[in-house]
Design a protein around this motif. Sequence first.
Motif, mmCIF file in Angstrom:
data_model
loop_
_atom_site.group_PDB
_atom_site.id
_atom_site.type_symbol
_atom_site.label_atom_id
_atom_site.label_comp_id
_atom_site.label_asym_id
_atom_site.label_seq_id
_atom_site.Cartn_x
_atom_site.Cartn_y
_atom_site.Cartn_z
ATOM 1 N N VAL A 249 46.947 45.159 -11.640
ATOM 2 C CA VAL A 249 47.409 46.543 -11.795
ATOM 3 C C VAL A 249 48.916 46.518 -12.040
ATOM 4 O O VAL A 249 49.596 45.540 -11.724
ATOM 5 C CB VAL A 249 47.102 47.418 -10.555
ATOM 6 N N GLN A 250 49.419 47.602 -12.590
ATOM 7 C CA GLN A 250 50.871 47.736 -12.805
ATOM 8 C C GLN A 250 51.545 48.564 -11.710
ATOM 9 O O GLN A 250 52.772 48.635 -11.648
ATOM 10 C CB GLN A 250 51.143 48.369 -14.176
ATOM 11 N N ALA A 251 50.774 49.218 -10.854
ATOM 12 C CA ALA A 251 51.308 49.956 -9.700
ATOM 13 C C ALA A 251 50.154 50.240 -8.755
ATOM 14 O O ALA A 251 48.986 50.294 -9.164
ATOM 15 C CB ALA A 251 51.967 51.263 -10.144
ATOM 16 N N TRP A 252 50.512 50.436 -7.481
ATOM 17 C CA TRP A 252 49.516 50.757 -6.457
ATOM 18 C C TRP A 252 49.833 52.115 -5.816
ATOM 19 O O TRP A 252 51.000 52.460 -5.620
ATOM 20 C CB TRP A 252 49.523 49.708 -5.349
ATOM 21 N N VAL A 253 48.760 52.804 -5.450
ATOM 22 C CA VAL A 253 48.839 53.950 -4.539
ATOM 23 C C VAL A 253 48.025 53.583 -3.315
ATOM 24 O O VAL A 253 46.837 53.220 -3.440
ATOM 25 C CB VAL A 253 48.267 55.231 -5.167
ATOM 26 N N VAL A 254 48.618 53.660 -2.141
ATOM 27 C CA VAL A 254 47.910 53.279 -0.926
ATOM 28 C C VAL A 254 48.142 54.317 0.166
ATOM 29 O O VAL A 254 49.247 54.832 0.313
ATOM 30 C CB VAL A 254 48.351 51.874 -0.440
ATOM 31 N N GLY A 255 47.068 54.643 0.888
ATOM 32 C CA GLY A 255 47.238 55.465 2.077
ATOM 33 C C GLY A 255 46.407 56.708 2.217
ATOM 34 O O GLY A 255 45.968 57.017 3.329
ATOM 35 N N PRO A 256 46.184 57.519 1.174
ATOM 36 C CA PRO A 256 45.453 58.774 1.392
ATOM 37 C C PRO A 256 44.060 58.548 1.992
ATOM 38 O O PRO A 256 43.237 57.830 1.414
ATOM 39 C CB PRO A 256 45.354 59.371 -0.020
#
Length: 480
Positions: free
Chosen positions: A297-304
């Motif tokens: 991946v080129q970026a991560w979203v983590v947490g929701p």
Amino acid sequence: MRTAHRVEKVRAAEAELMARLPDGALMARAAAGLAAACADLLGRVYGARVVLLVGSGDNGGDTLWAGARLARRGAAVHAVLLAPDRAHAAGLAAFQAAGGRVADDPFAVLSGADLVLDGITGIGGTGGLRPAAVPVARAARGSGAVVVAVDLPSGVEADSGEVRGEALRADATVTFGTDKPGLLIDPAREHAGTVRLVDIGLGPHLPSVPDVESLQHPDVAVLLPEPSGESDKYRRGVVGVAAGSARYPGAAVLTVAGALRGGAGAVRYVGPEGAAVVARFPEALVHAGPPVKAGRVQAWVVGPGLGDDEDTVGQVLASDVPVLVDADGLRLLDPDAVRARTAPTLLTPHAGEAAALLGRDRAEVEAGRLDAVRELSARYGATVLLKGSTTLIAAPDPRLPVRADPMGTPWLATAGSGDVLSGLAGSLLAAGLPPLDAASCAAYLHGLAARRAAAVSTPITSYEVADALGAAWRDIRTPD
């Protein structure tokens, strides 16, 4: 783009400009612009009843000179002098020479006013209104007249947007030379009403980099990614989404919904809710996890909606790509891991989460939003998007201005809207935008989408916000 400068910089610019102008010329420029704005609001100046609330110093002088101009145009203008022995002498003389009158009974003239000019305190005022001014300010607000603040509503803090006591709520504010940070940041912003900027020639004397800035449609249009003829889904970027759990399956769906509208070429969902994600979005790529085995991946979203999955947060933070951390990810955050990262990090707390990260009370964060976002960014070495009635974005480089998002709406105060925002911002990160730009554009699009959804029907859901993102994007790309 709207830009705002701190008081000390405004004062320095004024001093430089006044040194080049005849005595009184700068105040005359301000008064002319103020009077013109009042005339526009009144529609018909002749016969209008205008009341000036006049404090000491130059702010009171601007108010008196503007009152003199309105009096010469046939308005009945009364001045309430809140500090008679310190009223601006030249302004008062001009006001009375033009036919203006000093009020004996402030409450009597306020009761019949069409327009009230708030010149009680200027940009140097601190700590709320003084006790003697409070009854007059309340009477002005309750009079039914249009209340116009001169440079800044009296009682608010120009540099921070804080309100540390009673303050006057204006219907409109006429400010001079440049916006002040408090005009862009709540809670002060909600006291300002509609803001009109009068150019008095300060521009060349102000620093080129403001303290606070606010993007507008053309600014966002320049920043948004646009595919080229050579683009494919991988060149456009792949955003990884590590979100959701058995308890919060909707967080996975909503975060992916935002990510799919964010400009990246593909969304790779990693977590236990892959079936729910694919059922709604068959174009999403899914993997059960862990993140290190999910693919590039080129970026991560983590947490929701992640729950207590510390391992996932740790693996994502250990990656070498930009990472956005939200919701449960913030609760599980290791500050040392964030500071040790070489790739950028974007944190997106609301006021309660920011308070926990800072060890403060939530009310303290909400009252001093600018200070809180700057401290968080400095403490974690990350870009921080502080959600709320005014969303603020601060980069870890203190030389860069804080961005205040102008598009927020109370309809965004609904469950899941933050998940949509996180997915959207993460997708913009994967598409190549720096964290400050990705966060700023995401907040802007998110607010615009909510406004569009609310124009169709209210109340709105977070999924409706996500669904309106495409139309919001088109609004910015192809304005009328």
